[in-house]
Design a protein around this motif. Structure first.
Motif, PDB file in Angstrom:
ATOM      1  N   ALA A  42       0.917  -1.233   0.127  1.00  0.00           N
ATOM      2  CA  ALA A  42       0.095   0.106  -0.096  1.00  0.00           C
ATOM      3  C   ALA A  42       0.625   1.308   0.088  1.00  0.00           C
ATOM      4  O   ALA A  42       0.513   1.913  -0.740  1.00  0.00           O
ATOM      5  N   ASP A 100      -6.842   0.106   3.875  1.00  0.00           N
ATOM      6  CA  ASP A 100      -7.729  -0.662   3.079  1.00  0.00           C
ATOM      7  C   ASP A 100      -7.038  -2.088   2.808  1.00  0.00           C
ATOM      8  O   ASP A 100      -7.604  -3.163   2.857  1.00  0.00           O
ATOM      9  N   ALA A 133      -7.519  -4.278   5.725  1.00  0.00           N
ATOM     10  CA  ALA A 133      -9.020  -4.792   5.910  1.00  0.00           C
ATOM     11  C   ALA A 133      -9.239  -5.825   5.119  1.00  0.00           C
ATOM     12  O   ALA A 133     -10.068  -6.688   5.183  1.00  0.00           O
ATOM     13  N   SER A 134      -8.419  -5.923   3.969  1.00  0.00           N
ATOM     14  CA  SER A 134      -8.683  -7.088   2.698  1.00  0.00           C
ATOM     15  C   SER A 134      -8.039  -8.270   3.181  1.00  0.00           C
ATOM     16  O   SER A 134      -8.035  -9.279   2.751  1.00  0.00           O
ATOM     17  N   VAL A 164      -4.824   5.730   4.119  1.00  0.00           N
ATOM     18  CA  VAL A 164      -5.793   5.172   3.498  1.00  0.00           C
ATOM     19  C   VAL A 164      -6.066   4.006   2.824  1.00  0.00           C
ATOM     20  O   VAL A 164      -6.305   2.850   3.036  1.00  0.00           O
ATOM     21  N   ARG A 165      -4.656   4.026   1.978  1.00  0.00           N
ATOM     22  CA  ARG A 165      -4.220   2.606   1.292  1.00  0.00           C
ATOM     23  C   ARG A 165      -3.943   1.655   2.230  1.00  0.00           C
ATOM     24  O   ARG A 165      -4.065   0.453   2.322  1.00  0.00           O
TER      25      ARG A 165
END
Length: 147
Positions: free
Chosen positions: A74, A143, A146-147, A139-140
């Motif tokens: 990320a 994300d 969370a994935s 933010v990346r």
């Protein structure tokens, strides 16, 4: 005493010392060893006084774990063409070991800086672009985790 130029040796000196510990080092043992070393080196007409300000054990994360891979991917996506790098740092910041010992959670400490940034230095400088890219990078990272 006081500020300014002196032509004689001052009657008193002070220092603030902190240690960044690695996994396996005991903060109390390191503190005792440092005090013993200082006291052993003191001239007979001098004395030292020590004031402790906490301490914590060091931790390390595996550099190839799933959280690290997700975060690095990320971060690299945001900072392309530059790749994110891993450096050892912050593993003995008290809250980091507390999160692991109390909650069983590992912690990623992620910083955003340019080569010429000097965080916490006498000539401290932090580029505003790093701040803005850091917001997008978080933010990346969130994300990706969370994935």
């Amino acid at each position: 005493e006081g500020e300014g130029f002196k032509t004689v040796l001052p009657a008193r000196a002070t220092a603030k010392v902190s240690f960044r510990l690695v996994p396996g080092q005991d903060p109390e043992r390191i503190r005792a060893a440092f005090r013993a070393h200082v006291n052993a080196a003191l001239p007979s007409d001098c004395r030292a006084r020590f004031t402790p300000h906490g301490g914590s054990t060091g931790i390390a994360l595996p550099p190839d774990g799933p959280f690290m891979d997700a975060a690095l991917g990320a971060l690299s996506a945001e900072w392309a063409p530059n790749r994110a790098v891993v450096i050892g740092g912050g593993g003995s910041i008290p809250v980091v070991s507390d999160l692991r010992e109390v909650l069983g959670m590992d912690t990623l400490l992620i910083g955003f800086a340019l080569d010429d940034d000097r965080i916490h230095a006498p000539n401290e400088k932090y580029d505003l672009a790093s701040f803005h890219k850091g917001i997008r990078a978080w933010v990346r990272v969130l994300d990706a985790l969370a994935s």
